[in-house]
Design a protein around this motif. Structure first.
Motif, PDB file in Angstrom:
ATOM      1  N   LYS A 214      27.175  41.912  38.676  1.00  0.00           N
ATOM      2  CA  LYS A 214      28.477  42.468  38.284  1.00  0.00           C
ATOM      3  C   LYS A 214      29.407  42.567  39.501  1.00  0.00           C
ATOM      4  O   LYS A 214      30.608  42.292  39.398  1.00  0.00           O
ATOM      5  N   THR A 215      28.850  42.970  40.645  1.00  0.00           N
ATOM      6  CA  THR A 215      29.666  43.112  41.854  1.00  0.00           C
ATOM      7  C   THR A 215      30.208  41.762  42.304  1.00  0.00           C
ATOM      8  O   THR A 215      31.389  41.636  42.670  1.00  0.00           O
ATOM      9  N   ILE A 216      29.359  40.730  42.293  1.00  0.00           N
ATOM     10  CA  ILE A 216      29.805  39.392  42.692  1.00  0.00           C
ATOM     11  C   ILE A 216      30.854  38.874  41.720  1.00  0.00           C
ATOM     12  O   ILE A 216      31.854  38.267  42.139  1.00  0.00           O
ATOM     13  N   ARG A 217      30.663  39.116  40.434  1.00  0.00           N
ATOM     14  CA  ARG A 217      31.665  38.697  39.442  1.00  0.00           C
ATOM     15  C   ARG A 217      33.020  39.312  39.763  1.00  0.00           C
ATOM     16  O   ARG A 217      34.040  38.627  39.787  1.00  0.00           O
ATOM     17  N   GLY A 218      33.044  40.632  40.030  1.00  0.00           N
ATOM     18  CA  GLY A 218      34.313  41.293  40.335  1.00  0.00           C
ATOM     19  C   GLY A 218      34.945  40.759  41.597  1.00  0.00           C
ATOM     20  O   GLY A 218      36.162  40.523  41.646  1.00  0.00           O
ATOM     21  N   TYR A 219      34.126  40.540  42.636  1.00  0.00           N
ATOM     22  CA  TYR A 219      34.659  40.036  43.904  1.00  0.00           C
ATOM     23  C   TYR A 219      35.198  38.609  43.740  1.00  0.00           C
ATOM     24  O   TYR A 219      36.296  38.291  44.224  1.00  0.00           O
ATOM     25  N   ALA A 220      34.441  37.754  43.048  1.00  0.00           N
ATOM     26  CA  ALA A 220      34.871  36.365  42.880  1.00  0.00           C
ATOM     27  C   ALA A 220      36.100  36.259  41.973  1.00  0.00           C
ATOM     28  O   ALA A 220      36.949  35.382  42.168  1.00  0.00           O
ATOM     29  N   MET A 221      36.201  37.149  41.010  1.00  0.00           N
ATOM     30  CA  MET A 221      37.406  37.168  40.165  1.00  0.00           C
ATOM     31  C   MET A 221      38.640  37.429  41.025  1.00  0.00           C
ATOM     32  O   MET A 221      39.702  36.842  40.815  1.00  0.00           O
ATOM     33  N   ALA A 222      38.513  38.321  41.999  1.00  0.00           N
ATOM     34  CA  ALA A 222      39.652  38.704  42.834  1.00  0.00           C
ATOM     35  C   ALA A 222      39.910  37.717  43.963  1.00  0.00           C
ATOM     36  O   ALA A 222      41.054  37.593  44.421  1.00  0.00           O
ATOM     37  N   ASN A 223      38.867  37.020  44.431  1.00  0.00           N
ATOM     38  CA  ASN A 223      38.996  36.212  45.648  1.00  0.00           C
ATOM     39  C   ASN A 223      38.612  34.749  45.479  1.00  0.00           C
ATOM     40  O   ASN A 223      38.648  33.981  46.448  1.00  0.00           O
ATOM     41  N   GLY A 224      38.232  34.350  44.288  1.00  0.00           N
ATOM     42  CA  GLY A 224      37.732  32.996  44.074  1.00  0.00           C
ATOM     43  C   GLY A 224      38.730  31.893  44.343  1.00  0.00           C
ATOM     44  O   GLY A 224      38.339  30.780  44.720  1.00  0.00           O
TER      45      GLY A 224
END
Length: 263
Positions: A214-224
């Motif tokens: 979940k944390t990686i999903r949130g980070y990648a959504m913001a910075n992908g």
């Protein structure tokens, strides 16, 4: 250039939930076993986070000892202070791992878990650790090398791109590979190095793997977008993991490395 995580109130609650999973509870037990804190000792917890390790350490050193928890994130300090409120020997304060505002030789023990991989000037941070420990004092540093990850995916290329984006949130996603040499250069003697795996050979909703997904999903959504990854691709990566879980095909493993050293 790294793009660090923002540890606001929501992130603090999510991190606390992850730290209460059986995997990370086992990690804390390993850290305590390696450190062997004694009654009356003065302990510095760098990157105190939600205060779970600090709570255990404060109980072990007792009211004749001292526990100082340090963190750069006010939201984390708020959670830790609440957890430690009934421990008069414990205090938490804002601070920087590379600029420890304590006298020379102030502590018997210093510990940091999942902290130094975020520090840009790691050599300065390790030198500071050496300075604030008493002669014979010991330190334990635990961090992840993200090259150790084994994570099943239906689309290997997409997984590699998401994980490359995730690496950006750290100053050094591969710190353990060089940490032993850095400790020795700073004047430490490395006594012991242990692998601490975060291992989910099948899906468990209450696990480090589920939380970090979940944390990686949130980070990648913001910075992908910096890696050419669209939000739709990030969601597709996440949905693929849920489908694998439904089919009994989920697999996740990553290694953390704990270094015990003495000044």
């Amino acid at each position: 250039m790294s793009q660090m995580l923002d540890f606001d109130d929501n992130a603090a609650r999510a991190l606390e939930a992850m730290y209460l999973t059986p995997d990370v509870v086992g990690q804390r037990a390993k850290v305590i076993e390696m450190l062997s804190p004694q009654p009356g000792e003065h302990v510095l917890d760098i990157g105190v986070g939600p205060g779970l390790l600090a709570y255990d350490l404060a109980r072990m050193v007792g009211e004749g000892g001292r526990l100082v928890g340090l963190d750069a994130a006010p939201a984390m300090l708020k959670v830790a202070r609440t957890r430690l409120a009934a421990s008069p020997q414990a205090e938490c304060m804002e601070g920087d791992a590379a600029d420890l505002r304590f006298p020379d030789g102030a502590f018997d023990v210093a510990v940091s878990t999942q902290v130094h991989e975020y520090v840009a000037d790691i050599d300065k941070a390790v030198t500071e650790l050496h300075r604030v420990l008493k002669p014979g004092g010991r330190t334990l540093i635990l961090d992840t090398d993200w090259r150790s990850i084994v994570w099943h995916s239906s689309d290997r290329t997409r997984m590699e791109r998401v994980l490359a984006c995730w690496d950006d949130h750290l100053a050094d996603p591969h710190l353990p590979a060089t940490l032993g040499a850095r400790l020795r250069r700073a004047g430490f003697r490395v006594l012991r190095v242990e692998i601490v795996p975060m291992f989910s050979p099948q899906w468990q909703p209450v696990s480090y793997a589920a939380g970090i997904m979940k944390t990686i999903r949130g980070y990648a959504m913001a910075n992908g977008e910096r890696h050419g990854i669209s939000r739709d691709e990030v969601q597709a990566w996440y949905d693929d993991q849920l489908r694998l879980a439904e089919r009994g095909a989920f697999f996740f493993s990553v290694n953390r490395y704990a270094f015990l050293a003495v000044r």
